[in-house]
Each structure stands twice: as C-alpha cells, then as structure tokens.
Write an enzyme that holds these catalytic residues in place. Sequence first.
Site, short mmCIF file in Angstrom:
data_model
loop_
_atom_site.label_atom_id
_atom_site.label_comp_id
_atom_site.label_asym_id
_atom_site.label_seq_id
_atom_site.Cartn_x
_atom_site.Cartn_y
_atom_site.Cartn_z
N GLY A 82 2.80 85.24 -1.62
CA GLY A 82 4.02 85.38 -0.82
C GLY A 82 4.06 84.39 0.31
O GLY A 82 3.11 84.26 1.09
N PHE A 108 7.26 85.60 5.96
CA PHE A 108 6.69 85.59 7.31
C PHE A 108 5.21 85.96 7.31
O PHE A 108 4.41 85.32 7.98
CB PHE A 108 7.47 86.56 8.21
CG PHE A 108 8.84 86.07 8.56
CD1 PHE A 108 8.99 84.97 9.40
CD2 PHE A 108 9.98 86.69 8.07
CE1 PHE A 108 10.26 84.50 9.74
CE2 PHE A 108 11.24 86.24 8.41
CZ PHE A 108 11.38 85.15 9.24
N GLY A 109 4.85 87.00 6.53
CA GLY A 109 3.47 87.46 6.53
C GLY A 109 2.51 86.47 5.90
O GLY A 109 1.49 86.10 6.49
N VAL A 141 3.34 86.21 -9.62
CA VAL A 141 2.17 87.08 -9.80
C VAL A 141 2.63 88.35 -10.51
O VAL A 141 3.65 88.93 -10.16
CB VAL A 141 1.53 87.41 -8.44
CG1 VAL A 141 0.51 88.53 -8.59
CG2 VAL A 141 0.87 86.16 -7.87
N GLU A 179 25.80 92.86 10.86
CA GLU A 179 25.93 91.42 11.09
C GLU A 179 26.89 90.80 10.09
O GLU A 179 27.71 89.95 10.44
CB GLU A 179 24.55 90.77 11.04
CG GLU A 179 23.68 91.23 12.22
CD GLU A 179 22.30 90.62 12.29
OE1 GLU A 179 21.82 90.36 13.40
OE2 GLU A 179 21.68 90.41 11.23
N ASP A 232 6.33 93.93 4.95
CA ASP A 232 7.21 95.00 4.50
C ASP A 232 6.63 95.84 3.36
O ASP A 232 7.07 96.96 3.14
CB ASP A 232 8.54 94.42 4.00
CG ASP A 232 9.40 93.91 5.14
OD1 ASP A 232 8.96 93.99 6.29
OD2 ASP A 232 10.51 93.42 4.85
N ALA A 285 10.39 91.23 10.68
CA ALA A 285 9.66 89.97 10.61
C ALA A 285 8.46 89.96 11.56
O ALA A 285 7.37 89.49 11.21
CB ALA A 285 10.59 88.80 10.94
N GLN A 286 8.63 90.50 12.78
CA GLN A 286 7.56 90.47 13.76
C GLN A 286 6.31 91.20 13.28
O GLN A 286 5.18 90.75 13.51
CB GLN A 286 8.03 91.07 15.09
CG GLN A 286 8.71 90.06 15.99
CD GLN A 286 7.78 88.89 16.34
OE1 GLN A 286 6.59 89.05 16.52
NE2 GLN A 286 8.34 87.70 16.37
#
Lengths: 442, 442
Positions: free
Chosen positions: A12, A15-16, A80, A176, A305, A320-321
């Site tokens: 992946g 972000f992570g 994967v 949004e 997530d 995301a953080q």
Amino acid sequence: MAESVPRIVIVGGGFGGLAAAKALKNAPAQILLIDRTNHHLFQPLLYQVATSVLTPGQIGSPIRNILREQQNTTVILGEVSGVDKDKQCVVVSSADRAAVPVPYDFLVLATGVTHSYFGHDEFKRFAPGLKNLADAVAIRNRILQAFEQAEAEEDPSRHRDLLTFVLVGAGPTGVEMASAIAVLVRNTLKSEFRRINPESARIVLLDMAPRVLGSFSEDLSEAAKKRLEKLGVEVRLGHGADQIDAGGVMVAGERISSKTVIWTAGVAPSPAGKWLNVNTDRAGRVRIQQDLSVPEHPEIFVVGDTASLDQDGKPLPGVAQVAIQQGRYAGKLIHRRITGKTIPVPFRYFDKGNMAVVGPGFAVLQSGKIHISGILAWFAWAAVHLQFLATSSLRISVFLQWVWTYLTGQRGSRLIVNHCGAERAKPAVEEGPRTSEMLLPQ
Amino acid sequence: MAESVPRIVIVGGGFGGLAAAKALKNAPAQILLIDRTNHHLFQPLLYQVATSVLTPGQIGSPIRNILREQQNTTVILGEVSGVDKDKQCVVVSSADRAAVPVPYDFLVLATGVTHSYFGHDEFKRFAPGLKNLADAVAIRNRILQAFEQAEAEEDPSRHRDLLTFVLVGAGPTGVEMASAIAVLVRNTLKSEFRRINPESARIVLLDMAPRVLGSFSEDLSEAAKKRLEKLGVEVRLGHGADQIDAGGVMVAGERISSKTVIWTAGVAPSPAGKWLNVNTDRAGRVRIQQDLSVPEHPEIFVVGDTASLDQDGKPLPGVAQVAIQQGRYAGKLIHRRITGKTIPVPFRYFDKGNMAVVGPGFAVLQSGKIHISGILAWFAWAAVHLQFLATSSLRISVFLQWVWTYLTGQRGSRLIVNHCGAERAKPAVEEGPRTSEMLLPQ
C-alpha cells in the site's frame, strides 16, 4: 546489498505505507513497496477532482517518483492477493504474470478501505462511490453529463430529474462534495447554458444520522448544516436511502427522482484481516496491539484505515493523520529492531484536529477544545492540505488553481472523457421521430 | 429571438467548427454547435498528454465555456449520424434519447478525421492510435505500464520486449512522440527504477517513406532525423509495418519484439461525404467549391480535415491552420449572406508555415522559403502553440508546465489510471510457482 540484509515488504502506497517507507529511509534493509496503482493519492482532495476543481494529476504522484532518492526501496505495481504467515511471504500478481510469492522478514500492511454499500451492493450501479481517481473521473463525467443531457433535452419536464443530485451520506466527503456541486452550479456553469438554468439544480444531502459531520462536535455540525443550506443544499437527516435505482432514491417513503446519485456513506476495510486470518473488529479491521503488530506475529504490522486500535477506550478514527503516524511508528520500530536499538514506547495517536470544508472560504475545525468555523478555519484547512501534498510542484499547482478558481470561478478540468467506449450515446427506442423545434433556442 | 432568424447548425467543435462559430458572433441567427465531446481539443499537443508532459485538462476546454459569452450560440453534446439535404436537417443522437432531426438553414460540417489503419483494422488492438483524449490517456497508461511491468519482472530476458517502443509512422505525430519518449526515458524516469535502466529502452520509428516528416523539405527532414538519432531514436525508413500482433512488428522480414506499438501513421476523414452523398476525393474527403460549399448546395459548407480543396493545383494539407481559416471564412460568408452583404472573394489559404518539435529546445520550421531548425524554431513553435490554446488560463498553465519540465525534468501527469476495470492484472497461467528471490533488490 548483502543477502543478509532484512527484507521489508510494505503493501500500500497511501498515507500509511508511504510514511512507513520514508521512516525506513536510512535502514539497512531491502524495502519493497507494492501498490496496485502507480501513484500515491491525496484522498482528502479527491472530491475536488470529482467536482472538476482539480485535475487527477494534481492529487496523484507516482510513488516511485516520491521515493526516487531512497536507494534501499524498490516500488512495484502489483496486486497482493494473500499472505502466508508461516512461510513469511505475500502473494503478488502483476500484469500478465502468474502470482508469485514474495518473501519478507517484516511486513507492513497499509491497505486501506474501499467504499461499502452496507450489504446493498445492488446500489453500486446507480450510486457510484468515491475512493480512487477512476471513481472521481467517473463521477465528474456523470455530474457534467447530467447538465449536458438537460441542455440537449427539448422536453423541460425532463430537466428536473437531470438537474437533481443526491448525495447519500453526510460525512466529510458528502458535505464537501455537496457544497462543491452547489458552487459549481452557481458560479462556474453560470451563463454557459441557453435552455436550462444550472442554478435551478437541486442538491440533496441525505443521512440517517441526526446531524451532518457526525465525527465533529454538535455546534460545528450545526454550523456546517447552516452553511450548506445557505449554499442551497437541501439537507435531509434522520433517514437513509431505503432504495436506489435508475430513477432516483426512496427516502422514508418519499421518492426523490434523480439521474445522479452519489454514494458518500460508508467504507469497508481491505481484506487484510482475511489474508492474515486473525481477529478483526465488527467492521472487519485487524485488531492490532499497542506496537501496531498483530498478536503472536511481531514481524507483521497493520496500519491506517484497515487496522483497529483503541486509545483511551475509543477506537481511533479512519483519517489520514492516524495512518501517517502509525506508518511512521511502524517504520521506526522496524528500523530500531533491525539495528538492535531499544524499542520505542507504545504507539500513541496525537490528534492534531479535524477539518472539513463547506464551500469557498468556509470550513469547520475541531482540535481539542478549539471549535471554529468560517474563513479562519478555511485558511487552516488550505494550509494543512497544501502542506501534506506529496511534492512541491503539486503544492504550487494546487495553490495556483485555488487562487484562480477563487478569482474567476473557473475550474481546473471540466472534461467529459469517455474512456471505456461503453457510455456513449445509446439512443433509446422511441415511438416515431419527435419534432425538434425546441432543440433550437426560441 | 424571432422565429424568422436563420438557423445555423455547426457540427464539430474542433478548430474549424469553433472558428465558424466565433465568426458568427454578431450574426442575427440561432447557432447550434454540436460535438460528441464536451471539449475543444488542442490536438497539436495531444502527443504531450500521451507522453505525460501535460494533463488532459491542459489541452481540452469545454466548448460551452469558450463560447459562453456568445448569446446567439447553443452548444449541444450529441452525435450526428446523418444529414437530410432535402428536408434540411441533421440527425442527432444524444445520451439515452432517440435520434432527432434538427433543422438548419445553413450547415457547417467540421467533423475532422479519425486514425486509419489503411485496411488493416486488425492492427488496432495491438497498436492504438492517437486522436482524442481517451486515446492519449490509454497510450500514456501503456507506455508507463511497460516500465512498471519490466520493474516487476524478475526475469531480465523479458525486459527487452517490455522496454522496446515502436512508432509506426514518421509524420509529425510519430516524430514528436518518439522524441518525447526518448526524453522521458533519459530524464524523467532516471533514478526511479532499481532493476531496470529506463535509458536502455529501445525506441524505433518506422515509416515506409524514404524520410521522416514527408510534408517538410528534404533538408528539414534530414535535420529532424539527425536530431532523433542524437536522442537515441532508431529511425527505420523505406519499409512500413507488414504485420503487427501482440508480440511486436514485422518489418521487411525482420521481427521487432515489442509490447508497446503505437500507430502514428494515417488518418481517414469523418463520414461527412457519406452523410451528404456527394463527390469525395480518393481518401473520402468531401470535394468542396472555392467558397467551401458543396456543389448545388450553397447552404452546406464543409471545412477542415474532412474537406478536399485544391489550391494552385495541390490539395490543401490537413492541418489546424487550414481548418481555422476555412471555418472563419464559412462563418463570415454565412453572416454576409444572411445580412444581405456582398459575398467575399473565394477562399484562399494563407500558409503561415509548418512546424514540428523534436525533443526539448529543437524544432523544424518551414515557411515559404524560410527553412530553419534548432532552438529558434522551437521558440517559434512554443509561442505559436501557446497563442492558439483556447483560453488564457490554459496558456499560463501550459507555459508554467513547460518551464517546470524544462528545469526539473518532471512531467505533468504520470498517472496510470485504470478507468475501465478490464486492463487490471490478469495473471497468466504458468507452470507452478516461480522463485521470487529476484523480486527484491540484490
């Protein structure tokens, strides 16, 4: 590199995964990052691609470009399909090759989420969701196509359905996107049509919850709702979509006719839990320990997530953080372990705050006891989002685009591109030719 | 508007159609412009999207946005499938509606060309052509995917085919694309791969003609060829592709193994000639008169690539300038006719010159007796192309992108986006699992 160097596989490039790879920059290791796309996607701005503000290229950067100077890291485009915990390898397929096992000494799974229809997969056909760039371009096509069809449609009674947009789910994405569509119809499309008035479009935002932005405080939910209504969005709470089909949505016994329904409701985790065959929470996210590893497998980490971790008695949110901080922690922990250093203290998420934007110049921001809404929160939102874009060229490009859009109302990319050859005009069978006098302006 | 105002239908929003519409800006008429996409495409830069330099949004602008201030003009997204000359109407289908006849008093057909496989339509599957944005994105996906597959491929003997790119046709598109791929592998992709060296890619440019850029003078062809070879492009002239299949190309009895073959050879006109059932030239382009109208139909005009007109005993070339000047002429002529003014003198094409770019800072330029090649020609090329972009925001955006790419080697959009769900990794059946040690850097 010597054969004895440990092999670290990261699955992946979100972000992570990217944070984990960067944290391993100076590690004496062979790092392999596998993603099924070639780009890191800045998901918080994906709704701006779906609503034509930004182009896909402004929020996606090739992962190998971001990591090009990190010599210990190889980036692979591949899918994967499983993990063999005993043999310590992941199974990878890539274009036109058979699946191959790829061995690891350490594994970081940062495989994220996809959108979920809560058991109603039959809604998918009629209400596309938003998770990747192909989704965003497909939704952009649908929104713009609705206005094109209405303009081409000589029967005004058929304009109503075409100009009704329903967003199912009033979390950050729904809020949004609803506000971005409202601004699209009021500013950008103004004066471009001759037979329809884009401003007459109806934008409905649905949620079964009693308020929008449920993850924020009640006062900010209320501020966001007021702002949405000011922008002309019809906010309907307390009832979800009972039924979605080609003609629209059923809500609490009422039918909302619409040709454009967008799913902004739920997410489901990646199959990481199934690959590992370990404990998951009810949503299917892998239950991890305080050092982010999987119980009994100190060499396997799950972050972001697709992981489930409680802090102070509450599960960490899928933002995301959390993914960034967890990825960075897992990378550092692996680095320390392979260099024989002391292991850091358990992971602890530092909540910098939570933001959502509601139209131009308005956002809500919640950080600890600070609750603000309005232009100040919007500037904070813009600054943080620019800062977290992957490369400086994207920062400049997105910044210029926002200034341009703010000044002129013009958006970055309002193209309708039929990539698949299937969407194109399939004339319906009708009873005899119709008169077309109305096809010309009267 | 009064019913008595004449109805002008323009089919096609390319250079010709748009020029006709703009020339009718102040005409007392109802103008309907119909295109099957929603955007005017700046085709001369399409190869830059296919090679990742520019994003689709930088060369495509919504037609209705370009014409938004022209109140007498309605823009419709629709597909024209025929013309009824006697009843004076065109048949238009648009999304999910039956075909409807749209009446006209004047008709301008500016329907352009598509790529042609010269009777070898079976090549299409293996060698995509480049005419619209979906083509450009598909070719971009293929080029970038080839490098990704090679990097994921542990068997170095299979890198050769994946890193061989064959362009069939050495006209401007073939020359410009070959040089852009050469720069991509040498500058942009440098230092991003660990197992392959993108610089080792083989780029072959084929043509059956004895020289590249056959529409230019021999000295400029020679200058372009030398430049291509300096960039590392293998130029093979005097033989076309005898056969194209999944494994590569057959040329004069020799097989060039390649996974990425791109068709840059020929074009075929739109079916305008069939719709009108009138005289065409051998290529199928409509033979028009000196006022650009169709014989015996002074109310029907055909302009641009799909029209055939001789000037000084030679057919006019299929370039943007011809389309623009013809479109403008047809628009003006119609305007004069409906306002009872004198009809202008017959159409005459003013040849401003011809240019092609061969890598960064090098172009060939031919204008009358002026033949130049090198950096000066490149500046002329850049200035002219920026000038002809549809909107000032695109001019700024493309200019900044070129400067950025020149300074950093970075390109605008190197995304691989699978829009159709079909291209994704289909693992081939292989004999048993293979060892994957090589999947990690050694």
